[in-house]
Scaffold this motif. Structure first.
Motif, mmCIF file in Angstrom:
data_model
loop_
_atom_site.group_PDB
_atom_site.id
_atom_site.type_symbol
_atom_site.label_atom_id
_atom_site.label_comp_id
_atom_site.label_asym_id
_atom_site.label_seq_id
_atom_site.Cartn_x
_atom_site.Cartn_y
_atom_site.Cartn_z
ATOM 1 N N VAL A 88 -2.829 73.762 76.453
ATOM 2 C CA VAL A 88 -1.380 73.793 76.244
ATOM 3 C C VAL A 88 -0.634 73.147 77.403
ATOM 4 O O VAL A 88 0.259 72.315 77.188
ATOM 5 C CB VAL A 88 -0.907 75.245 76.035
ATOM 6 C CG1 VAL A 88 0.617 75.318 76.003
ATOM 7 C CG2 VAL A 88 -1.479 75.815 74.745
ATOM 8 N N VAL A 89 -0.977 73.520 78.640
ATOM 9 C CA VAL A 89 -0.218 72.994 79.780
ATOM 10 C C VAL A 89 -0.391 71.482 79.909
ATOM 11 O O VAL A 89 0.562 70.762 80.259
ATOM 12 C CB VAL A 89 -0.596 73.690 81.104
ATOM 13 C CG1 VAL A 89 -0.123 75.116 81.117
ATOM 14 C CG2 VAL A 89 -2.089 73.613 81.368
ATOM 15 N N LEU A 90 -1.584 70.971 79.587
ATOM 16 C CA LEU A 90 -1.781 69.525 79.678
ATOM 17 C C LEU A 90 -1.018 68.800 78.575
ATOM 18 O O LEU A 90 -0.448 67.721 78.806
ATOM 19 C CB LEU A 90 -3.273 69.183 79.600
ATOM 20 C CG LEU A 90 -3.639 67.717 79.838
ATOM 21 C CD1 LEU A 90 -3.069 67.215 81.166
ATOM 22 C CD2 LEU A 90 -5.148 67.525 79.807
ATOM 23 N N THR A 91 -0.964 69.394 77.381
ATOM 24 C CA THR A 91 -0.179 68.811 76.297
ATOM 25 C C THR A 91 1.297 68.736 76.657
ATOM 26 O O THR A 91 1.951 67.701 76.472
ATOM 27 C CB THR A 91 -0.357 69.639 75.004
ATOM 28 O OG1 THR A 91 -1.716 69.546 74.563
ATOM 29 C CG2 THR A 91 0.550 69.126 73.893
ATOM 30 N N THR B 96 9.295 68.346 69.381
ATOM 31 C CA THR B 96 8.641 69.364 68.566
ATOM 32 C C THR B 96 7.578 70.124 69.360
ATOM 33 O O THR B 96 7.352 71.315 69.123
ATOM 34 C CB THR B 96 8.010 68.740 67.310
ATOM 35 O OG1 THR B 96 7.223 67.587 67.677
ATOM 36 C CG2 THR B 96 9.086 68.298 66.321
ATOM 37 N N ALA B 97 6.930 69.452 70.316
ATOM 38 C CA ALA B 97 5.976 70.155 71.184
ATOM 39 C C ALA B 97 6.692 71.214 72.020
ATOM 40 O O ALA B 97 6.201 72.342 72.172
ATOM 41 C CB ALA B 97 5.254 69.160 72.089
ATOM 42 N N TYR B 98 7.866 70.856 72.534
ATOM 43 C CA TYR B 98 8.620 71.823 73.326
ATOM 44 C C TYR B 98 9.228 72.906 72.434
ATOM 45 O O TYR B 98 9.363 74.060 72.869
ATOM 46 C CB TYR B 98 9.701 71.107 74.138
ATOM 47 C CG TYR B 98 9.169 70.503 75.414
ATOM 48 C CD1 TYR B 98 8.014 69.724 75.414
ATOM 49 C CD2 TYR B 98 9.797 70.711 76.630
ATOM 50 C CE1 TYR B 98 7.511 69.180 76.578
ATOM 51 C CE2 TYR B 98 9.302 70.169 77.802
ATOM 52 C CZ TYR B 98 8.155 69.407 77.773
ATOM 53 O OH TYR B 98 7.653 68.872 78.931
ATOM 54 N N ILE C 241 7.272 75.175 81.166
ATOM 55 C CA ILE C 241 7.490 73.732 81.057
ATOM 56 C C ILE C 241 7.215 73.047 82.398
ATOM 57 O O ILE C 241 6.580 71.992 82.462
ATOM 58 C CB ILE C 241 8.926 73.444 80.574
ATOM 59 C CG1 ILE C 241 9.084 73.883 79.112
ATOM 60 C CG2 ILE C 241 9.259 71.953 80.720
ATOM 61 C CD1 ILE C 241 10.500 73.788 78.591
ATOM 62 N N GLY C 242 7.683 73.665 83.481
ATOM 63 C CA GLY C 242 7.406 73.127 84.806
ATOM 64 C C GLY C 242 5.918 73.099 85.105
ATOM 65 O O GLY C 242 5.403 72.127 85.674
ATOM 66 N N ALA C 243 5.205 74.153 84.704
ATOM 67 C CA ALA C 243 3.755 74.193 84.922
ATOM 68 C C ALA C 243 3.060 73.069 84.158
ATOM 69 O O ALA C 243 2.088 72.474 84.647
ATOM 70 C CB ALA C 243 3.201 75.547 84.486
ATOM 71 N N GLY C 244 3.559 72.761 82.953
ATOM 72 C CA GLY C 244 2.994 71.655 82.186
ATOM 73 C C GLY C 244 3.200 70.317 82.872
ATOM 74 O O GLY C 244 2.272 69.504 82.969
ATOM 75 N N LEU C 245 4.420 70.074 83.348
ATOM 76 C CA LEU C 245 4.691 68.826 84.062
ATOM 77 C C LEU C 245 3.866 68.722 85.336
ATOM 78 O O LEU C 245 3.371 67.635 85.683
ATOM 79 C CB LEU C 245 6.185 68.740 84.401
ATOM 80 C CG LEU C 245 7.134 68.594 83.209
ATOM 81 C CD1 LEU C 245 8.583 68.696 83.668
ATOM 82 C CD2 LEU C 245 6.903 67.264 82.491
ATOM 83 N N TRP C 246 3.695 69.829 86.018
ATOM 84 C CA TRP C 246 2.882 69.862 87.232
ATOM 85 C C TRP C 246 1.437 69.482 86.914
ATOM 86 O O TRP C 246 0.826 68.662 87.599
ATOM 87 C CB TRP C 246 2.948 71.260 87.831
ATOM 88 C CG TRP C 246 2.525 71.373 89.251
ATOM 89 C CD1 TRP C 246 1.815 70.466 89.983
ATOM 90 C CD2 TRP C 246 2.810 72.462 90.143
ATOM 91 N NE1 TRP C 246 1.625 70.924 91.262
ATOM 92 C CE2 TRP C 246 2.229 72.140 91.394
ATOM 93 C CE3 TRP C 246 3.487 73.670 90.009
ATOM 94 C CZ2 TRP C 246 2.312 73.005 92.486
ATOM 95 C CZ3 TRP C 246 3.565 74.519 91.104
ATOM 96 C CH2 TRP C 246 2.992 74.188 92.326
ATOM 97 N N ALA C 247 0.888 70.070 85.837
ATOM 98 C CA ALA C 247 -0.492 69.781 85.451
ATOM 99 C C ALA C 247 -0.652 68.333 84.985
ATOM 100 O O ALA C 247 -1.594 67.634 85.371
ATOM 101 C CB ALA C 247 -0.933 70.741 84.346
#
Length: 393
Positions: A22-25, A135-137, A185-191
């Protein structure tokens, strides 16, 4: 371990593995959209090649992540029917919206984007990837609505021994949601930024011929990872206020949750300091500093580890409640389960998710090693057989 502990362990392991996808997506989707947008606006072939290359990584992660999500769905019916019976009318609503609206729309637009290269007008094709991002968000939003309801059952009342929705607006403005969603969302961008940074460092360390390609990828990764760290850490600390209000004993009474939380904060703060005060100020020279590239590769997995620890801290700290203050985990467990049944499903689910996680990262590593020249996504179509024969004449 008794049945309850086995069921909890199963959900923790499978949930953590699914969250890695999920976080990478969430991190890669906007990166791909931004590179394509800049490539179209500037008519920059290198940016469009970056779009195809990182888009292929995104598609692989997305496709395998779907299967891990299905495994998560199975567990609610198999192990947690008490939760479905008591809170399904509320908890199930955002999950249904996520599946029927966000997920299916996301898959549709992603299919149009994948197969629309060289077929759709470039502006329509660009709109497809932005629709995928939105749509992912939206999907992440509805999942977090459901999870935040478990943390604080806002907008619901009990009638006839079951929870029902009384105020849908309160469900969507749950204080346990408003700060948690930007944190995720921040964790996803970080990853996602860390993957670009680490892959760029790897290829530059190997003295690749695609130096400009991976130089841009590394620099973009550092910028995005830094922005993601600011969002993650900022909204992470902002969550302490609603947690103190609605779950005052969240970390004080659960030693394990406090130790997940402590390690997450330690990793997050150290990485943020490195990004802000070491990597970002030296971003112009980083691609040329070959000695630094192994260090960049080494820190690439750390945002994923921090994200997993954060998820565990959020969930374990809610114990012993499945729905905080309303339904205990013991009451949420399906009746009639035996240790042998849980061990069997635990082994099967963990095996499937573990294999998918290994395959996902092996495929991503394989794509990175082969480089952008081997990317098949968006490749120019081959000429028709008849047309090729005519040209040969």
């Amino acid at each position: 371990m008794d049945v309850l502990d086995l069921a909890r362990a199963q959900f923790a392991v499978t949930g953590s593995l699914h969250f890695l996808f999920v976080v990478l997506t969430l991190g890669l989707a906007p990166l791909v959209a931004v590179t394509q947008t800049l490539g179209v606006l500037r008519n920059d072939p290198l940016l469009l090649r970056m779009t195809r290359f990182w888009g292929q990584v995104y598609v692989i992660n997305y496709a395998l992540g779907i299967v891990t999500g299905l495994v998560m769905e199975f567990q609610f019916g198999l192990s947690w029917s008490g939760l479905s019976h008591y809170a399904g009318d509320v908890f199930g609503a955002p999950l249904a919206i996520e599946t029927l609206v966000a997920f299916f729309l996301e898959s549709t637009f992603l299919g149009l984007w994948i197969f629309g290269w060289h077929r759709l007008p470039r502006w329509l094709h660009l709109a497809c990837i932005w629709a995928v991002v939105l749509t992912a968000y939206a999907s992440a939003f509805w999942i977090m609505v459901a999870n935040s309801f478990l943390q604080n059952p806002a907008g619901a009342v009990e009638r006839g021994g079951r929870l029902v929705v009384e105020d849908f607006g309160a469900l969507l403005t749950n204080p346990m949601l408003t700060m948690a969603l930007p944190h995720v969302i921040g964790a996803g961008l970080w990853a996602g930024g860390s993957v670009l940074m680490g892959a760029g460092a790897y290829r530059l360390f190997r003295r690749t011929a695609e130096r400009e390609f991976f130089t841009r990828s590394l620099r973009l990764g550092v910028v995005v990872a830094t922005a993601g760290s600011l969002l993650t850490v900022g909204f992470g600390y902002a969550q302490f206020s609603p947690v103190a209000q609605f779950q005052p004993d969240k970390f004080g009474g659960a030693a394990l949750a406090g130790a997940g939380l402590g390690f997450m904060i330690l990793i997050g703060q150290l990485l943020q300091l490195v990004l802000l005060f070491v990597l970002l100020p030296t971003i112009a020279w980083l691609p040329r500093w070959r000695w630094a590239h192994p260090l960049l590769m080494a820190i690439t997995p750390l945002p994923f580890l921090a994200a997993m620890l954060g998820w565990l801290a959020r969930e374990v700290g809610r114990q012993p409640w499945a729905v905080y203050g309303r339904l205990t985990v013991a009451d949420a467990l399906s009746p009639g389960l035996t240790p042998a049944m849980i061990i069997t499903s635990f082994t099967a689910f963990t095996g499937v998710l573990g294999v998918l996680a290994v395959v996902d990262y092996l495929l991503i590593a394989h794509i990175v090693r082969r480089g952008p020249a081997a990317a098949t996504l968006g490749a120019a179509p081959l000429p028709e057989p008849g047309h090729a024969a005519a040209l040969s004449l």
